[in-house]
Design a protein around this motif. Sequence first.
Motif, PDB file in Angstrom:
ATOM      1  N   GLU A 224     -12.848 -12.594 -47.592  1.00 30.21           N
ATOM      2  CA  GLU A 224     -11.510 -12.769 -48.159  1.00 30.21           C
ATOM      3  C   GLU A 224     -11.577 -12.733 -49.684  1.00 30.21           C
ATOM      4  OE1 GLU A 224     -10.078 -15.756 -44.579  1.00 30.21           O
ATOM      5  OE2 GLU A 224     -11.422 -16.424 -46.174  1.00 30.21           O
ATOM      6  N   TYR A 225     -10.591 -12.101 -50.280  1.00 31.38           N
ATOM      7  CA  TYR A 225     -10.547 -11.937 -51.725  1.00 31.38           C
ATOM      8  C   TYR A 225      -9.361 -12.683 -52.327  1.00 31.38           C
ATOM      9  CZ  TYR A 225     -13.875  -8.057 -51.286  1.00 31.38           C
ATOM     10  OH  TYR A 225     -14.980  -7.297 -51.038  1.00 31.38           O
ATOM     11  N   TYR A 226      -9.591 -13.127 -53.551  1.00 34.04           N
ATOM     12  CA  TYR A 226      -8.505 -13.558 -54.416  1.00 34.04           C
ATOM     13  C   TYR A 226      -8.436 -12.580 -55.587  1.00 34.04           C
ATOM     14  CZ  TYR A 226      -7.769 -18.087 -52.149  1.00 34.04           C
ATOM     15  OH  TYR A 226      -7.455 -19.075 -51.249  1.00 34.04           O
ATOM     16  N   GLU A 227      -7.383 -12.719 -56.373  1.00 34.36           N
ATOM     17  CA  GLU A 227      -7.208 -11.894 -57.560  1.00 34.36           C
ATOM     18  C   GLU A 227      -6.811 -12.796 -58.718  1.00 34.36           C
ATOM     19  OE1 GLU A 227      -3.874  -8.644 -58.785  1.00 34.36           O
ATOM     20  OE2 GLU A 227      -4.955  -8.247 -56.904  1.00 34.36           O
ATOM     21  N   LEU A 228      -7.362 -12.540 -59.892  1.00 31.09           N
ATOM     22  CA  LEU A 228      -6.957 -13.317 -61.060  1.00 31.09           C
ATOM     23  C   LEU A 228      -5.542 -12.938 -61.469  1.00 31.09           C
ATOM     24  CD1 LEU A 228      -9.992 -13.957 -61.129  1.00 31.09           C
ATOM     25  CD2 LEU A 228      -9.922 -13.632 -63.613  1.00 31.09           C
ATOM     26  N   LYS A 229      -4.773 -13.950 -61.852  1.00 32.80           N
ATOM     27  CA  LYS A 229      -3.436 -13.669 -62.364  1.00 32.80           C
ATOM     28  C   LYS A 229      -3.542 -12.819 -63.629  1.00 32.80           C
ATOM     29  CE  LYS A 229      -1.131 -17.731 -60.451  1.00 32.80           C
ATOM     30  NZ  LYS A 229      -0.391 -18.997 -60.761  1.00 32.80           N
ATOM     31  N   VAL A 263      -8.599  -7.945 -61.566  1.00 27.59           N
ATOM     32  CA  VAL A 263      -9.898  -8.595 -61.387  1.00 27.59           C
ATOM     33  C   VAL A 263      -9.908  -9.279 -60.029  1.00 27.59           C
ATOM     34  CG1 VAL A 263     -11.523 -10.318 -62.245  1.00 27.59           C
ATOM     35  CG2 VAL A 263     -10.202  -8.933 -63.866  1.00 27.59           C
ATOM     36  N   HIS A 264     -10.777  -8.800 -59.145  1.00 33.47           N
ATOM     37  CA  HIS A 264     -10.894  -9.373 -57.814  1.00 33.47           C
ATOM     38  C   HIS A 264     -12.003 -10.413 -57.793  1.00 33.47           C
ATOM     39  CE1 HIS A 264      -8.707  -6.163 -55.182  1.00 33.47           C
ATOM     40  NE2 HIS A 264      -8.018  -6.502 -56.248  1.00 33.47           N
ATOM     41  N   ALA A 265     -11.787 -11.433 -56.976  1.00 30.27           N
ATOM     42  CA  ALA A 265     -12.751 -12.519 -56.818  1.00 30.27           C
ATOM     43  C   ALA A 265     -13.072 -12.673 -55.339  1.00 30.27           C
ATOM     44  CB  ALA A 265     -12.166 -13.814 -57.370  1.00 30.27           C
ATOM     45  N   GLY A 266     -14.356 -12.659 -55.018  1.00 30.17           N
ATOM     46  CA  GLY A 266     -14.778 -12.790 -53.627  1.00 30.17           C
ATOM     47  C   GLY A 266     -15.879 -11.773 -53.334  1.00 30.17           C
ATOM     48  N   PRO A 267     -16.189 -11.556 -52.075  1.00 30.45           N
ATOM     49  CA  PRO A 267     -15.599 -12.206 -50.909  1.00 30.45           C
ATOM     50  C   PRO A 267     -16.446 -13.376 -50.421  1.00 30.45           C
ATOM     51  CG  PRO A 267     -16.887 -10.338 -50.192  1.00 30.45           C
ATOM     52  CD  PRO A 267     -17.037 -10.419 -51.683  1.00 30.45           C
ATOM     53  N   ASN A 268     -15.842 -14.248 -49.618  1.00 33.52           N
ATOM     54  CA  ASN A 268     -16.615 -15.216 -48.859  1.00 33.52           C
ATOM     55  C   ASN A 268     -17.090 -14.521 -47.583  1.00 33.52           C
ATOM     56  OD1 ASN A 268     -14.173 -14.945 -47.596  1.00 33.52           O
ATOM     57  ND2 ASN A 268     -13.875 -17.133 -47.209  1.00 33.52           N
ATOM     58  N   ALA A 269     -17.585 -15.267 -46.613  1.00 37.60           N
ATOM     59  CA  ALA A 269     -18.059 -14.647 -45.372  1.00 37.60           C
ATOM     60  C   ALA A 269     -17.856 -15.617 -44.217  1.00 37.60           C
ATOM     61  CB  ALA A 269     -19.528 -14.260 -45.488  1.00 37.60           C
ATOM     62  N   VAL A 270     -16.835 -15.353 -43.394  1.00 35.63           N
ATOM     63  CA  VAL A 270     -16.569 -16.196 -42.226  1.00 35.63           C
ATOM     64  C   VAL A 270     -16.510 -15.315 -40.984  1.00 35.63           C
ATOM     65  CG1 VAL A 270     -15.326 -17.959 -43.527  1.00 35.63           C
ATOM     66  CG2 VAL A 270     -14.053 -16.034 -42.565  1.00 35.63           C
ATOM     67  N   GLU A 331     -13.715 -21.633 -67.107  1.00 34.48           N
ATOM     68  CA  GLU A 331     -12.304 -21.733 -67.462  1.00 34.48           C
ATOM     69  C   GLU A 331     -11.366 -21.412 -66.304  1.00 34.48           C
ATOM     70  OE1 GLU A 331     -11.401 -19.827 -71.367  1.00 34.48           O
ATOM     71  OE2 GLU A 331     -13.586 -19.663 -71.491  1.00 34.48           O
ATOM     72  N   LEU A 332     -11.909 -20.870 -65.214  1.00 35.54           N
ATOM     73  CA  LEU A 332     -11.065 -20.523 -64.071  1.00 35.54           C
ATOM     74  C   LEU A 332     -10.752 -21.752 -63.233  1.00 35.54           C
ATOM     75  CD1 LEU A 332     -12.601 -17.139 -62.854  1.00 35.54           C
ATOM     76  CD2 LEU A 332     -10.315 -17.495 -63.804  1.00 35.54           C
ATOM     77  N   GLY A 333      -9.488 -21.866 -62.840  1.00 35.82           N
ATOM     78  CA  GLY A 333      -9.056 -22.959 -61.987  1.00 35.82           C
ATOM     79  C   GLY A 333      -8.191 -22.474 -60.847  1.00 35.82           C
ATOM     80  N   THR A 334      -7.763 -23.416 -60.014  1.00 36.63           N
ATOM     81  CA  THR A 334      -6.973 -23.072 -58.833  1.00 36.63           C
ATOM     82  C   THR A 334      -5.707 -22.305 -59.182  1.00 36.63           C
ATOM     83  OG1 THR A 334      -7.801 -25.097 -57.801  1.00 36.63           O
ATOM     84  CG2 THR A 334      -5.913 -24.029 -56.765  1.00 36.63           C
ATOM     85  N   ALA A 335      -5.094 -22.665 -60.282  1.00 37.21           N
ATOM     86  CA  ALA A 335      -3.826 -22.036 -60.660  1.00 37.21           C
ATOM     87  C   ALA A 335      -3.997 -20.624 -61.196  1.00 37.21           C
ATOM     88  CB  ALA A 335      -3.115 -22.892 -61.704  1.00 37.21           C
ATOM     89  N   ASP A 336      -5.239 -20.182 -61.411  1.00 38.15           N
ATOM     90  CA  ASP A 336      -5.490 -18.872 -62.024  1.00 38.15           C
ATOM     91  C   ASP A 336      -5.673 -17.753 -61.009  1.00 38.15           C
ATOM     92  OD1 ASP A 336      -5.499 -20.011 -64.612  1.00 38.15           O
ATOM     93  OD2 ASP A 336      -7.577 -20.659 -64.319  1.00 38.15           O
ATOM     94  N   ILE A 337      -5.688 -18.082 -59.712  1.00 39.27           N
ATOM     95  CA  ILE A 337      -5.979 -17.065 -58.702  1.00 39.27           C
ATOM     96  C   ILE A 337      -4.875 -17.024 -57.647  1.00 39.27           C
ATOM     97  CG2 ILE A 337      -8.475 -17.168 -59.035  1.00 39.27           C
ATOM     98  CD1 ILE A 337      -8.670 -18.942 -56.550  1.00 39.27           C
ATOM     99  N   VAL A 338      -4.685 -15.847 -57.071  1.00 37.66           N
ATOM    100  CA  VAL A 338      -3.756 -15.658 -55.956  1.00 37.66           C
ATOM    101  C   VAL A 338      -4.475 -14.872 -54.867  1.00 37.66           C
ATOM    102  CG1 VAL A 338      -1.665 -15.743 -57.351  1.00 37.66           C
ATOM    103  CG2 VAL A 338      -2.826 -13.558 -57.021  1.00 37.66           C
ATOM    104  N   ARG A 339      -4.089 -15.128 -53.635  1.00 37.24           N
ATOM    105  CA  ARG A 339      -4.742 -14.431 -52.516  1.00 37.24           C
ATOM    106  C   ARG A 339      -4.497 -12.935 -52.589  1.00 37.24           C
ATOM    107  NH1 ARG A 339      -7.239 -16.974 -48.381  1.00 37.24           N
ATOM    108  NH2 ARG A 339      -6.965 -19.230 -48.221  1.00 37.24           N
ATOM    109  N   ALA A 340      -5.551 -12.186 -52.304  1.00 34.30           N
ATOM    110  CA  ALA A 340      -5.463 -10.726 -52.247  1.00 34.30           C
ATOM    111  C   ALA A 340      -5.806 -10.295 -50.821  1.00 34.30           C
ATOM    112  CB  ALA A 340      -6.378 -10.104 -53.289  1.00 34.30           C
ATOM    113  N   GLY A 341      -6.402  -9.141 -50.662  1.00 38.20           N
ATOM    114  CA  GLY A 341      -6.695  -8.635 -49.325  1.00 38.20           C
ATOM    115  C   GLY A 341      -7.974  -9.217 -48.749  1.00 38.20           C
TER     116      GLY A 341
END
Length: 401
Positions: A224-229, A263-270, A331-341
């Motif tokens: 799963e990916y997030y994206e930076l605002k 800017v994409h962040a991830g992925p995890n692995a589940v 500097e990245l926090g919870t409010a800085d990312i949104v769910r992506a694909g």
Amino acid sequence: MLSQSVVIIGGGILGLAVAERLSRVGHVVTLLEKEQTWAAHQTGHNSGVIHAGPYYAPGSLKARMCAAGNRSMVEFAQEHGIAHSVPGKLIVAVDDEEIPRLMILAERAVANGVPSRLIGADEAREYEPHVSAVRALRVESTGIIDYPAVTRKLAELATIHGADLLTGAKVERILADHEGVRVLHSRGEVRADLLINCAGLHADRIAALAGVEPEVRIVPFRGEYYELKAERRDLVNGLIYPVPDPELPFLGVHLTRMIDGTVHAGPNAVLALAREGYDWGTVNLRDTIDALGYPGFLRMARNNLGTGAAEVVRSLSQRVFARSLARLVPELGTADIVRAGAGVRAQAIRRDGSLADDFVIQSAPRQVHVLNAPSPAATSALEIAASIATVAGLSSHPLAY
């Protein structure tokens, strides 16, 4: 070399790379893809990275094909005007405990011929001013690219060379004998001298349909990916990776500036509950039972209970996911990312519970089955295609792109 008829199953980047290569040298190629578009699954849902290859065991298929694929993929993109960039990346040790593993990666990079060098914290911040690092491995040849665009170009070229590419053609039955193969699908049937299976998430099932006992079982893992605002994208210039767990084939949650500037962040692995399960709500009972009932998966799961539980927590909690990113960029926090694909990785597992850590290509009379081709398979697609052509006896020498 005499022309042969070949049926290829799978319309991702690998299947179409094989189709383009074989049709270019005069073989009669039919490709079957069950979806209506190319690159519908793994190819179209990955991080878009052109890998350089510092992670892989020297001498392995992954190491050799990734190094060559890094060059051939960039050359292919340059020749055909496909959007790409080669910004390089940092693999960062965020504390002293990670330095020994970083040193092992640096040694592997040298053994694999990967342009790279160890740098200190100050130089790391010259590349990425916001990164947290005590040391880092700078990998110069890592790039980013639009893999679906590569796949579409391969389909276009294969068609020009005479290949018959069919979408919406789900394979239903395969009959094989000493004379060749007959594949029945939802749009008809095709007879061929040779079958090449590039079905990705369903490769083991296609092998079984063809009467071959696959040496591995595909178990789907969702990334799963997030994206930076938009207002926080300036925190990342290129690609920032953690030092990975050497016991697992996953590279860890990382940050990637994409071709379009996001800017994409991830992925995890589940564990995914369906082979095409891109969210928790998608469940396929057959896929789930196949995974949970497979002795190899159960052995693997028992050996990695803590890691698996942590990945599930990170999947369910944006705060925990953000905490993983903050190890790399504080500097990245919870409010800085949104769910992506999300993407689903076709992870091959052996009956003893070990994860297949190299590409797995299994042959049978008049058949070639690609049973494990996760990352860096997209990077290496042109090289894997060349290897498959050689294994199948359809090519005796490499072709330039």
